[in-house]
Scaffold this motif. Structure first.
Motif, PDB file in Angstrom:
ATOM      1  N   ASN A 294       0.730  -1.339  -0.139  1.00 18.35           N
ATOM      2  CA  ASN A 294      -0.185   0.444   0.156  1.00 18.35           C
ATOM      3  C   ASN A 294       0.777   1.202  -0.021  1.00 18.35           C
ATOM      4  O   ASN A 294       0.296   2.266  -0.171  1.00 18.35           O
ATOM      5  N   TYR A 295       2.107   0.842   0.309  1.00 22.20           N
ATOM      6  CA  TYR A 295       3.290   2.159  -0.129  1.00 22.20           C
ATOM      7  C   TYR A 295       2.984   2.905  -1.386  1.00 22.20           C
ATOM      8  O   TYR A 295       3.742   1.692  -2.744  1.00 22.20           O
ATOM      9  N   PHE A 296       2.675   4.341  -1.731  1.00 18.34           N
ATOM     10  CA  PHE A 296       2.260   4.457  -3.169  1.00 18.34           C
ATOM     11  C   PHE A 296       3.946   4.983  -3.462  1.00 18.34           C
ATOM     12  O   PHE A 296       3.838   5.188  -5.106  1.00 18.34           O
ATOM     13  N   LEU A 297       5.030   5.139  -3.548  1.00 19.87           N
ATOM     14  CA  LEU A 297       6.448   5.912  -3.798  1.00 19.87           C
ATOM     15  C   LEU A 297       7.087   4.257  -3.469  1.00 19.87           C
ATOM     16  O   LEU A 297       6.996   2.890  -2.981  1.00 19.87           O
TER      17      LEU A 297
ATOM     18  N   ILE B  37       3.107  -8.267   0.645  1.00 20.47           N
ATOM     19  CA  ILE B  37       1.460  -7.591   0.484  1.00 20.47           C
ATOM     20  C   ILE B  37       0.587  -7.899   1.206  1.00 20.47           C
ATOM     21  O   ILE B  37       0.430  -8.376   2.695  1.00 20.47           O
ATOM     22  N   TYR B  38       0.109  -6.427   1.670  1.00 21.43           N
ATOM     23  CA  TYR B  38      -0.302  -5.661   2.532  1.00 21.43           C
ATOM     24  C   TYR B  38      -1.915  -4.422   2.183  1.00 21.43           C
ATOM     25  O   TYR B  38      -0.549  -3.268   2.664  1.00 21.43           O
ATOM     26  N   PRO B  39      -2.618  -5.187   2.091  1.00 21.63           N
ATOM     27  CA  PRO B  39      -3.059  -3.476   0.991  1.00 21.63           C
ATOM     28  C   PRO B  39      -3.802  -3.192   1.691  1.00 21.63           C
ATOM     29  O   PRO B  39      -4.502  -1.581   1.393  1.00 21.63           O
ATOM     30  N   GLU B  40      -4.355  -3.278   3.376  1.00 22.44           N
ATOM     31  CA  GLU B  40      -5.167  -2.407   4.194  1.00 22.44           C
ATOM     32  C   GLU B  40      -3.989  -1.109   4.905  1.00 22.44           C
ATOM     33  O   GLU B  40      -3.003  -1.787   4.816  1.00 22.44           O
ATOM     34  N   PRO B  41      -4.728  -0.146   4.749  1.00 19.98           N
ATOM     35  CA  PRO B  41      -3.903   0.764   5.343  1.00 19.98           C
ATOM     36  C   PRO B  41      -3.410   0.213   7.373  1.00 19.98           C
ATOM     37  O   PRO B  41      -4.273  -0.191   7.584  1.00 19.98           O
ATOM     38  N   VAL B  42      -2.463   0.812   7.343  1.00 24.02           N
ATOM     39  CA  VAL B  42      -1.810   0.456   8.826  1.00 24.02           C
ATOM     40  C   VAL B  42      -2.729   1.569  10.012  1.00 24.02           C
ATOM     41  O   VAL B  42      -2.305   2.694   9.940  1.00 24.02           O
ATOM     42  N   PRO B  43      -2.870   0.748  11.071  1.00 22.01           N
ATOM     43  CA  PRO B  43      -3.312   1.720  12.284  1.00 22.01           C
ATOM     44  C   PRO B  43      -2.225   3.435  12.703  1.00 22.01           C
ATOM     45  O   PRO B  43      -1.435   2.601  13.112  1.00 22.01           O
ATOM     46  N   HIS B  44      -2.877   4.301  12.983  1.00 28.29           N
ATOM     47  CA  HIS B  44      -1.585   5.153  13.633  1.00 28.29           C
ATOM     48  C   HIS B  44      -2.554   5.513  14.640  1.00 28.29           C
ATOM     49  O   HIS B  44      -0.658   5.649  15.893  1.00 28.29           O
TER      50      HIS B  44
ATOM     51  N   GLY C  95       4.869   2.090   5.359  1.00 31.17           N
ATOM     52  CA  GLY C  95       3.385   1.298   4.114  1.00 31.17           C
ATOM     53  C   GLY C  95       1.940   2.818   4.754  1.00 31.17           C
ATOM     54  O   GLY C  95       2.901   3.977   6.066  1.00 31.17           O
ATOM     55  N   GLN C  96       0.999   3.229   4.088  1.00 33.43           N
ATOM     56  CA  GLN C  96       0.289   3.802   4.225  1.00 33.43           C
ATOM     57  C   GLN C  96      -0.846   4.026   5.556  1.00 33.43           C
ATOM     58  O   GLN C  96      -0.736   2.305   6.122  1.00 33.43           O
ATOM     59  N   PHE C  97      -1.026   4.865   6.473  1.00 34.72           N
ATOM     60  CA  PHE C  97      -1.748   4.762   7.471  1.00 34.72           C
ATOM     61  C   PHE C  97      -3.164   5.234   7.497  1.00 34.72           C
ATOM     62  O   PHE C  97      -4.220   5.665   6.222  1.00 34.72           O
TER      63      PHE C  97
END
Length: 191
Positions: free
Chosen positions: A26-29, A66-73, A111-113
């Motif tokens: 999910n990290y878009f960079l 492979i981890y499509p869901e955003p991670v909780p912050h 990753g994306q939060f």
């Protein structure tokens, strides 16, 4: 001035700080945006050497989980979030442990939060196997990886010193003697 707050201190012995970079799908960079290079530069000023796997710190199939869901912050103490962080650390280390050339290392996950956030190092995952998670929406000073490695070394925020790397705001560039010494003794340090 308090000697423990000396910002020109150099560790007497060269110490290696080992990290493995893992990217979530999910990290878009495609890379860490210069975060590890900035950490290398600042640590080198204090006779600490950041060793990074992969050496270029770029996102490749070998270090992408492979981890499509955003991670909780938020709510790092929430039991659901604890389970997510523990699972993430287990999966990330499983992905890279046979590839990383270090016997000890901190796991830095890009990753994306789910919610706005720059980085988090969940305290309950443990100092023996720290997990640092970095968002693609980092501070312009590029000190977020180093800041989270500070938390992984059991350092806390330094709100009184705007330029200190453990201040959570932008504009950081300095480390104090006690912080260098603590990081040099972290479990993912070798030397």
């Amino acid at each position: 001035m308090d000697a423990s707050k000396d910002t020109n201190f150099k560790n007497p012995k060269r110490i290696k700080i080992n990290i493995a970079c893992v990217y979530l799908s999910n990290y878009f960079l495609s890379d860490d945006q210069g975060e590890t290079n900035k950490a290398k530069k600042v640590l080198d000023e204090h006779n600490l050497q950041l060793e990074v796997w992969p050496p270029s710190a770029i996102k490749t199939p070998a270090n992408t989980l492979i981890y499509p869901e955003p991670v909780p912050h938020d709510a790092v103490e929430d039991s659901n979030n604890k389970a997510i962080y523990t699972d993430l650390l287990t999966r990330a280390r499983s992905l890279v442990s046979s590839k990383v050339p270090f016997s000890v290392f901190a796991t830095v996950v890009f990753g994306q939060f789910k919610h706005p956030g720059i980085g988090v190092t969940p305290p309950y995952v443990g100092l023996v196997t720290p997990l640092c998670i970095i968002s693609p929406n980092g501070n312009a000073d590029k000190m977020d990886v180093l800041h989270e490695l500070g938390h992984a070394s059991d350092l806390h925020h330094e709100m009184s010193y705007a330029k200190n790397f453990m201040n959570p705001t932008d504009g950081r560039s300095e480390m104090m003697k006690f912080q260098v010494e603590k990081m040099a003794k972290s479990w993912f340090a070798v030397g």
